[in-house]
Write a protein that holds these residues in place. Structure first.
Motif, PDB file in Angstrom:
ATOM      1  N   GLN A 165      11.282  20.017  -2.661  1.00 52.69           N
ATOM      2  CA  GLN A 165      12.141  19.502  -1.368  1.00 52.69           C
ATOM      3  C   GLN A 165      11.296  17.897  -0.557  1.00 52.69           C
ATOM      4  OE1 GLN A 165      11.853  22.969  -0.317  1.00 52.69           O
ATOM      5  NE2 GLN A 165      13.668  22.899  -1.756  1.00 52.69           N
ATOM      6  N   ALA A 166      10.788  17.154  -2.431  1.00 56.17           N
ATOM      7  CA  ALA A 166       9.906  16.362  -1.635  1.00 56.17           C
ATOM      8  C   ALA A 166      10.991  15.062  -2.073  1.00 56.17           C
ATOM      9  CB  ALA A 166       8.572  16.489  -2.557  1.00 56.17           C
ATOM     10  N   ASP A 167      11.869  14.660  -1.610  1.00 51.71           N
ATOM     11  CA  ASP A 167      12.482  13.375  -1.523  1.00 51.71           C
ATOM     12  C   ASP A 167      12.486  11.844  -1.910  1.00 51.71           C
ATOM     13  OD1 ASP A 167      12.498  13.468   1.530  1.00 51.71           O
ATOM     14  OD2 ASP A 167      14.542  13.051   1.613  1.00 51.71           O
ATOM     15  N   LYS A 168      10.718  11.872  -1.068  1.00 46.85           N
ATOM     16  CA  LYS A 168      10.953  10.839  -1.601  1.00 46.85           C
ATOM     17  C   LYS A 168       9.633  10.410  -1.156  1.00 46.85           C
ATOM     18  CE  LYS A 168      13.275   9.131   2.743  1.00 46.85           C
ATOM     19  NZ  LYS A 168      12.803   8.742   3.780  1.00 46.85           N
ATOM     20  N   ILE A 169       8.800   9.963  -3.187  1.00 49.87           N
ATOM     21  CA  ILE A 169       7.388   9.803  -3.371  1.00 49.87           C
ATOM     22  C   ILE A 169       7.263   8.218  -3.458  1.00 49.87           C
ATOM     23  CG2 ILE A 169       6.345  10.538  -5.448  1.00 49.87           C
ATOM     24  CD1 ILE A 169       8.647  12.579  -5.996  1.00 49.87           C
ATOM     25  N   ALA A 170       5.979   7.562  -2.947  1.00 48.27           N
ATOM     26  CA  ALA A 170       5.396   6.862  -3.529  1.00 48.27           C
ATOM     27  C   ALA A 170       4.742   6.581  -4.470  1.00 48.27           C
ATOM     28  CB  ALA A 170       4.615   5.920  -2.088  1.00 48.27           C
ATOM     29  N   LEU A 171       4.291   5.784  -5.262  1.00 41.96           N
ATOM     30  CA  LEU A 171       3.865   5.905  -6.695  1.00 41.96           C
ATOM     31  C   LEU A 171       3.462   4.121  -7.249  1.00 41.96           C
ATOM     32  CD1 LEU A 171       5.085   6.778 -10.280  1.00 41.96           C
ATOM     33  CD2 LEU A 171       6.585   6.766  -7.516  1.00 41.96           C
ATOM     34  N   PRO A 172       2.361   3.936  -7.454  1.00 42.41           N
ATOM     35  CA  PRO A 172       1.476   2.720  -8.053  1.00 42.41           C
ATOM     36  C   PRO A 172       2.299   2.486  -9.021  1.00 42.41           C
ATOM     37  CG  PRO A 172       0.417   3.935  -8.767  1.00 42.41           C
ATOM     38  CD  PRO A 172       0.746   5.056  -7.996  1.00 42.41           C
ATOM     39  N   ASP A 206       0.805  -0.979   0.179  1.00 39.06           N
ATOM     40  CA  ASP A 206       0.132   0.122   0.356  1.00 39.06           C
ATOM     41  C   ASP A 206       0.753   1.674   0.662  1.00 39.06           C
ATOM     42  OD1 ASP A 206      -1.620   2.418   0.616  1.00 39.06           O
ATOM     43  OD2 ASP A 206      -2.448   1.063   1.738  1.00 39.06           O
ATOM     44  N   ILE A 207       0.930   2.204  -1.266  1.00 36.16           N
ATOM     45  CA  ILE A 207       1.911   3.357  -0.877  1.00 36.16           C
ATOM     46  C   ILE A 207       1.435   4.437   0.098  1.00 36.16           C
ATOM     47  CG2 ILE A 207       2.176   2.803  -3.826  1.00 36.16           C
ATOM     48  CD1 ILE A 207       0.376   5.331  -3.428  1.00 36.16           C
ATOM     49  N   PHE A 208       0.635   4.296   0.313  1.00 36.44           N
ATOM     50  CA  PHE A 208      -0.465   5.248   1.875  1.00 36.44           C
ATOM     51  C   PHE A 208       0.179   4.713   3.018  1.00 36.44           C
ATOM     52  CE2 PHE A 208      -3.094   5.602  -1.222  1.00 36.44           C
ATOM     53  CZ  PHE A 208      -2.893   6.973  -2.015  1.00 36.44           C
ATOM     54  N   TYR A 209       1.297   3.216   3.091  1.00 37.50           N
ATOM     55  CA  TYR A 209       2.158   2.936   4.073  1.00 37.50           C
ATOM     56  C   TYR A 209       3.567   2.490   4.297  1.00 37.50           C
ATOM     57  CZ  TYR A 209      -2.844   3.240   5.834  1.00 37.50           C
ATOM     58  OH  TYR A 209      -3.884   3.513   6.570  1.00 37.50           O
ATOM     59  N   ILE A 210       4.241   3.032   3.644  1.00 42.04           N
ATOM     60  CA  ILE A 210       5.887   2.979   3.086  1.00 42.04           C
ATOM     61  C   ILE A 210       6.500   3.598   4.845  1.00 42.04           C
ATOM     62  CG2 ILE A 210       7.506   3.249   1.564  1.00 42.04           C
ATOM     63  CD1 ILE A 210       5.785   2.152  -0.565  1.00 42.04           C
ATOM     64  N   PRO A 211       7.690   3.399   5.612  1.00 35.99           N
ATOM     65  CA  PRO A 211       7.817   3.499   6.161  1.00 35.99           C
ATOM     66  C   PRO A 211       8.451   4.991   5.746  1.00 35.99           C
ATOM     67  CG  PRO A 211       8.184   1.616   6.650  1.00 35.99           C
ATOM     68  CD  PRO A 211       6.972   1.796   5.685  1.00 35.99           C
ATOM     69  N   GLY A 212       7.907   6.300   6.355  1.00 39.60           N
ATOM     70  CA  GLY A 212       9.263   7.717   6.287  1.00 39.60           C
ATOM     71  C   GLY A 212       8.272   8.536   4.966  1.00 39.60           C
ATOM     72  N   VAL A 213       7.449   8.011   3.872  1.00 39.75           N
ATOM     73  CA  VAL A 213       7.439   8.432   3.293  1.00 39.75           C
ATOM     74  C   VAL A 213       5.768   9.258   2.721  1.00 39.75           C
ATOM     75  CG1 VAL A 213       6.472   8.241   1.008  1.00 39.75           C
ATOM     76  CG2 VAL A 213       8.411   6.537   1.715  1.00 39.75           C
ATOM     77  N   ASN A 214       6.146  10.768   3.476  1.00 41.14           N
ATOM     78  CA  ASN A 214       4.986  11.307   2.818  1.00 41.14           C
ATOM     79  C   ASN A 214       4.350  11.790   1.672  1.00 41.14           C
ATOM     80  OD1 ASN A 214       6.481  12.706   3.227  1.00 41.14           O
ATOM     81  ND2 ASN A 214       5.089  14.655   5.248  1.00 41.14           N
ATOM     82  N   ASN A 215       5.224  11.702   0.364  1.00 39.82           N
ATOM     83  CA  ASN A 215       4.497  12.243  -0.715  1.00 39.82           C
ATOM     84  C   ASN A 215       4.079  11.237  -1.657  1.00 39.82           C
ATOM     85  OD1 ASN A 215       5.844  14.936  -0.528  1.00 39.82           O
ATOM     86  ND2 ASN A 215       7.226  14.130  -0.255  1.00 39.82           N
ATOM     87  N   TYR A 216       3.263  11.420  -2.543  1.00 39.11           N
ATOM     88  CA  TYR A 216       3.060  10.143  -3.164  1.00 39.11           C
ATOM     89  C   TYR A 216       2.694  10.615  -4.664  1.00 39.11           C
ATOM     90  CZ  TYR A 216       1.562   9.144   1.642  1.00 39.11           C
ATOM     91  OH  TYR A 216       1.544   8.516   2.736  1.00 39.11           O
TER      92      TYR A 216
END
Length: 150
Positions: free
Chosen positions: A105-112, A9-19
């Motif tokens: 400064q968004a250094d971590k992004i989760a995506l499908p 689930d992209i919304f539950y990757i530790p340390g990531v708050n950009n999607y």
């Protein structure tokens, strides 16, 4: 740097708050992971619909939404829900997203796996585009969940 995650689930990757996620440019969100974005960020959805209605969100573009704790990058990958995504739109949107991420400064992004579900593109081709675009931004970590389980 791109990390491919087989399932999650992209919304539950530790340390990531950009999607990020792929969108059509007709203002319709009714299937796939986009529904989770619509439910999680209702104000963003309203703004997205308005941008589409005004023809201000087109394939290859990015609508960035700041939700207070991070950013959501809406990637214009296809014209409407009835058309296929294009690899050119995916490449353009990923490139613009990475530039916006750097500027904000968004250094971590989760995506499908964008463009390869409802967009009907070949996933291996999309991965090559993601890898190529990400190589120009080594300080931004992309976490790509290939099979969304929410």
């Amino acid at each position: 740097m791109v990390t491919y995650i087989n399932e999650g689930d992209i919304f539950y990757i530790p340390g990531v708050n950009n999607y990020a996620h792929g969108c059509n440019c007709a203002g319709a969100i009714g299937k796939g992971i986009a529904v989770a974005f619509k439910e999680k960020f209702p104000k963003m959805y309203q703004e997205y619909k308005q941008l589409c209605r005004n023809k201000q969100f087109t394939p290859g573009n990015v609508y960035m939404y700041n939700y207070g704790e991070g950013m959501v990058f809406n990637l214009g990958t296809q014209q409407s829900w009835t058309t296929k995504a294009t690899i050119e739109s995916v490449a353009s949107a990923i490139g613009k997203m990475l530039l916006l991420a750097k500027e904000n400064q968004a250094d971590k992004i989760a995506l499908p796996k964008i463009g390869a579900g409802l967009g009907k593109l070949n996933w291996e081709s999309v991965k090559q585009v993601i890898d190529k675009q990400a190589a120009a931004y080594p300080d931004i970590a992309l976490f790509v969940v290939e099979n969304f389980k929410g």
